[in-house]
Design a protein around this motif. Structure first.
Motif, mmCIF file in Angstrom:
data_model
loop_
_atom_site.group_PDB
_atom_site.id
_atom_site.type_symbol
_atom_site.label_atom_id
_atom_site.label_comp_id
_atom_site.label_asym_id
_atom_site.label_seq_id
_atom_site.Cartn_x
_atom_site.Cartn_y
_atom_site.Cartn_z
ATOM 1 N N CYS A 1 -8.625 -4.971 -7.561
ATOM 2 C CA CYS A 1 -7.166 -4.926 -7.405
ATOM 3 C C CYS A 1 -6.722 -3.489 -7.123
ATOM 4 C CB CYS A 1 -6.487 -5.446 -8.676
ATOM 5 S SG CYS A 1 -4.690 -5.314 -8.638
ATOM 6 N N ILE B 1 -3.873 -2.248 -7.529
ATOM 7 C CA ILE B 1 -2.916 -1.752 -8.525
ATOM 8 C C ILE B 1 -3.635 -1.363 -9.820
ATOM 9 C CG2 ILE B 1 -0.860 -2.308 -9.908
ATOM 10 C CD1 ILE B 1 -0.303 -2.028 -6.871
ATOM 11 N N CYS B 2 -4.395 -2.303 -10.397
ATOM 12 C CA CYS B 2 -4.970 -2.058 -11.724
ATOM 13 C C CYS B 2 -6.474 -1.840 -11.723
ATOM 14 C CB CYS B 2 -4.622 -3.207 -12.664
ATOM 15 S SG CYS B 2 -5.425 -4.771 -12.234
ATOM 16 N N CYS C 1 -5.272 -8.565 -7.888
ATOM 17 C CA CYS C 1 -5.628 -9.580 -8.874
ATOM 18 C C CYS C 1 -4.471 -10.595 -8.901
ATOM 19 C CB CYS C 1 -5.832 -8.928 -10.249
ATOM 20 S SG CYS C 1 -4.313 -8.312 -11.013
ATOM 21 N N HIS D 1 -1.041 -9.212 -10.254
ATOM 22 C CA HIS D 1 -0.301 -8.291 -9.393
ATOM 23 C C HIS D 1 0.140 -8.947 -8.093
ATOM 24 C CE1 HIS D 1 -1.728 -5.143 -12.274
ATOM 25 N NE2 HIS D 1 -0.418 -5.044 -12.239
HETATM 26 ZN ZN LIG Z 1 -4.106 -5.992 -10.745
#
Ligand SMILES: [Zn+2]
Length: 111
Positions: free
Chosen positions: A13, A15-16, A54, A57
């Motif tokens: 992902c 973002i994370c 993911c 997100h």
């Molecule tokens: Zn994520």
């Protein structure tokens, strides 16, 4: 195109950084078009319009509570206390500014 990108970024992902393990050595991720495909938005299936996410997100992108700043390429979250707000992307690459701006102006909603 989405399938190729997922593999290129090992289903991580952006973002994370989560790689969701499915078992059997395989991972799961989702591709999100910053400027959505279809008649309403006329987005394109190009690498620079796709972010790998993911499921959590991806949902946040669909609800427009998260975006990417076109200038700094940092994450914008409607909740400034969110742990990813103002952080850099994972696997930063050249997402097209036009698409980041489109998402910010047409999908992202401030509440
Ligand atoms: Zn994520």
């Amino acid at each position: 195109m989405v399938r190729e990108l997922k593999e290129k970024y090992n289903h991580r992902c952006q973002i994370c950084g989560l790689q969701l393990y499915k078992g059997n050595g395989e991972y799961y991720s989702e591709g999100h078009h910053l400027r959505p495909l279809g008649r309403e938005h006329f987005g394109v299936d190009d690498e620079d319009n796709i972010i790998i996410l993911c499921p959590n997100h991806h949902t946040e992108f669909d609800y427009g509570v998260i975006a990417i700043d076109p200038k700094t390429k940092r994450i914008i979250h409607v909740d400034p206390k969110n742990e990813f707000h103002d952080k850099n992307l994972v696997n930063k690459r050249n997402l097209k500014n036009d698409y980041l701006i489109y998402h910010l102006e047409n999908v992202f909603v401030t509440r």
